[in-house]
Design a protein around this motif. Sequence first.
Motif, PDB file in Angstrom:
ATOM      1  N   LEU A 109     -24.338 -42.114  36.398  1.00  0.00           N
ATOM      2  CA  LEU A 109     -23.323 -41.759  35.848  1.00  0.00           C
ATOM      3  C   LEU A 109     -22.655 -43.434  34.391  1.00  0.00           C
ATOM      4  N   PHE A 110     -23.438 -44.336  35.118  1.00  0.00           N
ATOM      5  CA  PHE A 110     -22.644 -45.677  33.944  1.00  0.00           C
ATOM      6  C   PHE A 110     -23.788 -45.399  33.183  1.00  0.00           C
ATOM      7  N   TRP A 111     -25.255 -45.258  33.215  1.00  0.00           N
ATOM      8  CA  TRP A 111     -25.878 -45.267  32.067  1.00  0.00           C
ATOM      9  C   TRP A 111     -25.859 -43.912  31.137  1.00  0.00           C
ATOM     10  N   LEU A 112     -24.821 -43.007  31.481  1.00  0.00           N
ATOM     11  CA  LEU A 112     -24.149 -41.592  30.916  1.00  0.00           C
ATOM     12  C   LEU A 112     -23.266 -42.450  30.032  1.00  0.00           C
ATOM     13  N   THR A 113     -22.473 -42.971  30.318  1.00  0.00           N
ATOM     14  CA  THR A 113     -21.052 -44.121  29.448  1.00  0.00           C
ATOM     15  C   THR A 113     -22.160 -44.921  28.964  1.00  0.00           C
TER      16      THR A 113
ATOM     17  N   TRP B 208     -13.547 -37.356  25.982  1.00  0.00           N
ATOM     18  CA  TRP B 208     -12.600 -35.916  27.323  1.00  0.00           C
ATOM     19  C   TRP B 208     -13.781 -35.402  28.198  1.00  0.00           C
ATOM     20  N   TRP B 209     -14.867 -35.400  27.506  1.00  0.00           N
ATOM     21  CA  TRP B 209     -15.634 -34.505  28.515  1.00  0.00           C
ATOM     22  C   TRP B 209     -16.216 -34.976  29.352  1.00  0.00           C
ATOM     23  N   VAL B 210     -16.893 -36.254  28.536  1.00  0.00           N
ATOM     24  CA  VAL B 210     -17.640 -37.281  29.529  1.00  0.00           C
ATOM     25  C   VAL B 210     -16.638 -37.559  30.980  1.00  0.00           C
ATOM     26  N   LEU B 211     -15.282 -37.957  30.975  1.00  0.00           N
ATOM     27  CA  LEU B 211     -14.187 -37.975  31.588  1.00  0.00           C
ATOM     28  C   LEU B 211     -14.996 -36.982  32.696  1.00  0.00           C
ATOM     29  N   ALA B 212     -14.336 -35.864  31.993  1.00  0.00           N
ATOM     30  CA  ALA B 212     -14.092 -34.416  33.098  1.00  0.00           C
ATOM     31  C   ALA B 212     -15.916 -34.859  33.843  1.00  0.00           C
ATOM     32  N   ILE B 213     -16.593 -35.695  32.939  1.00  0.00           N
ATOM     33  CA  ILE B 213     -18.025 -35.099  33.986  1.00  0.00           C
ATOM     34  C   ILE B 213     -17.902 -36.342  35.579  1.00  0.00           C
ATOM     35  N   TYR B 214     -17.390 -37.153  34.831  1.00  0.00           N
ATOM     36  CA  TYR B 214     -16.863 -37.734  36.251  1.00  0.00           C
ATOM     37  C   TYR B 214     -16.125 -37.761  37.591  1.00  0.00           C
ATOM     38  N   VAL B 215     -14.848 -36.941  36.308  1.00  0.00           N
ATOM     39  CA  VAL B 215     -14.205 -35.771  37.704  1.00  0.00           C
ATOM     40  C   VAL B 215     -14.883 -34.699  38.522  1.00  0.00           C
ATOM     41  N   VAL B 216     -15.391 -34.425  37.958  1.00  0.00           N
ATOM     42  CA  VAL B 216     -15.746 -33.359  39.025  1.00  0.00           C
ATOM     43  C   VAL B 216     -17.336 -34.374  39.785  1.00  0.00           C
ATOM     44  N   TRP B 217     -18.165 -34.648  39.298  1.00  0.00           N
ATOM     45  CA  TRP B 217     -18.978 -35.358  39.937  1.00  0.00           C
ATOM     46  C   TRP B 217     -18.501 -36.788  41.695  1.00  0.00           C
TER      47      TRP B 217
ATOM     48  N   TYR C 279     -17.649 -35.920  46.980  1.00  0.00           N
ATOM     49  CA  TYR C 279     -16.680 -35.669  48.292  1.00  0.00           C
ATOM     50  C   TYR C 279     -16.895 -34.760  49.014  1.00  0.00           C
ATOM     51  N   PHE C 280     -16.620 -33.394  48.353  1.00  0.00           N
ATOM     52  CA  PHE C 280     -17.216 -31.753  49.053  1.00  0.00           C
ATOM     53  C   PHE C 280     -17.994 -31.785  49.306  1.00  0.00           C
ATOM     54  N   ALA C 281     -19.081 -31.599  48.459  1.00  0.00           N
ATOM     55  CA  ALA C 281     -20.622 -31.885  48.890  1.00  0.00           C
ATOM     56  C   ALA C 281     -20.971 -32.882  50.619  1.00  0.00           C
ATOM     57  N   PHE C 282     -20.068 -33.625  50.426  1.00  0.00           N
ATOM     58  CA  PHE C 282     -20.935 -34.721  51.685  1.00  0.00           C
ATOM     59  C   PHE C 282     -20.134 -34.025  52.922  1.00  0.00           C
TER      60      PHE C 282
ATOM     61  N   ALA D 115     -12.708 -28.107  53.406  1.00  0.00           N
ATOM     62  CA  ALA D 115     -13.716 -28.839  52.616  1.00  0.00           C
ATOM     63  C   ALA D 115     -12.748 -29.375  51.059  1.00  0.00           C
ATOM     64  N   ALA D 116     -12.603 -28.474  50.622  1.00  0.00           N
ATOM     65  CA  ALA D 116     -11.852 -27.871  49.763  1.00  0.00           C
ATOM     66  C   ALA D 116     -10.462 -28.666  49.376  1.00  0.00           C
ATOM     67  N   LYS D 117      -9.774 -28.375  50.118  1.00  0.00           N
ATOM     68  CA  LYS D 117      -7.781 -28.567  50.241  1.00  0.00           C
ATOM     69  C   LYS D 117      -8.766 -30.231  50.866  1.00  0.00           C
ATOM     70  N   ARG D 118      -8.958 -31.043  51.172  1.00  0.00           N
ATOM     71  CA  ARG D 118      -9.084 -32.613  51.750  1.00  0.00           C
ATOM     72  C   ARG D 118      -9.386 -32.803  50.102  1.00  0.00           C
ATOM     73  N   THR D 119     -10.522 -32.657  49.635  1.00  0.00           N
ATOM     74  CA  THR D 119     -11.072 -32.792  48.175  1.00  0.00           C
ATOM     75  C   THR D 119      -9.791 -32.711  47.184  1.00  0.00           C
TER      76      THR D 119
END
Length: 131
Positions: free
Chosen positions: A1-5, A21-30, A35-38, A69-73
Amino acid sequence: LFWLTLLLQQEDANGNPTLPWWVLAIYVVWWLAYYFAFEYFWHGQTPGKRAARIRVVMGSGAALTKSAAAKRTLARPLDMLPWLVPYALAVLWTLATGEKRRQRIGDIWGDTKVIRVDPPRPLVDDGTRTP
């Protein structure tokens, strides 16, 4: 994400670096997907939880469900309010839930709790096996 920035930053009218804005959206989704995936696929643990020897389980002690897991996330941003003092509300909320519960908002919504995980016990050689 650092390099993407670095690659995607732009300049505003005053010449200050900014992100679309879409880069910030990628950050939030990532961030949320991490947390959800792990927690879901690693049986209630992120790499940090694994290192700390803690795990998220259902309130009953059963394995973490996808819904929990989804609710926690999804509640994680609420736990971080106010964002100027990160996790201040979460700490206060956790302390307010009582000594035995110590749950954050996401834990209460998802009916989950964080438990300690005992380190794996070494196998004891009782001398009955031959090499």
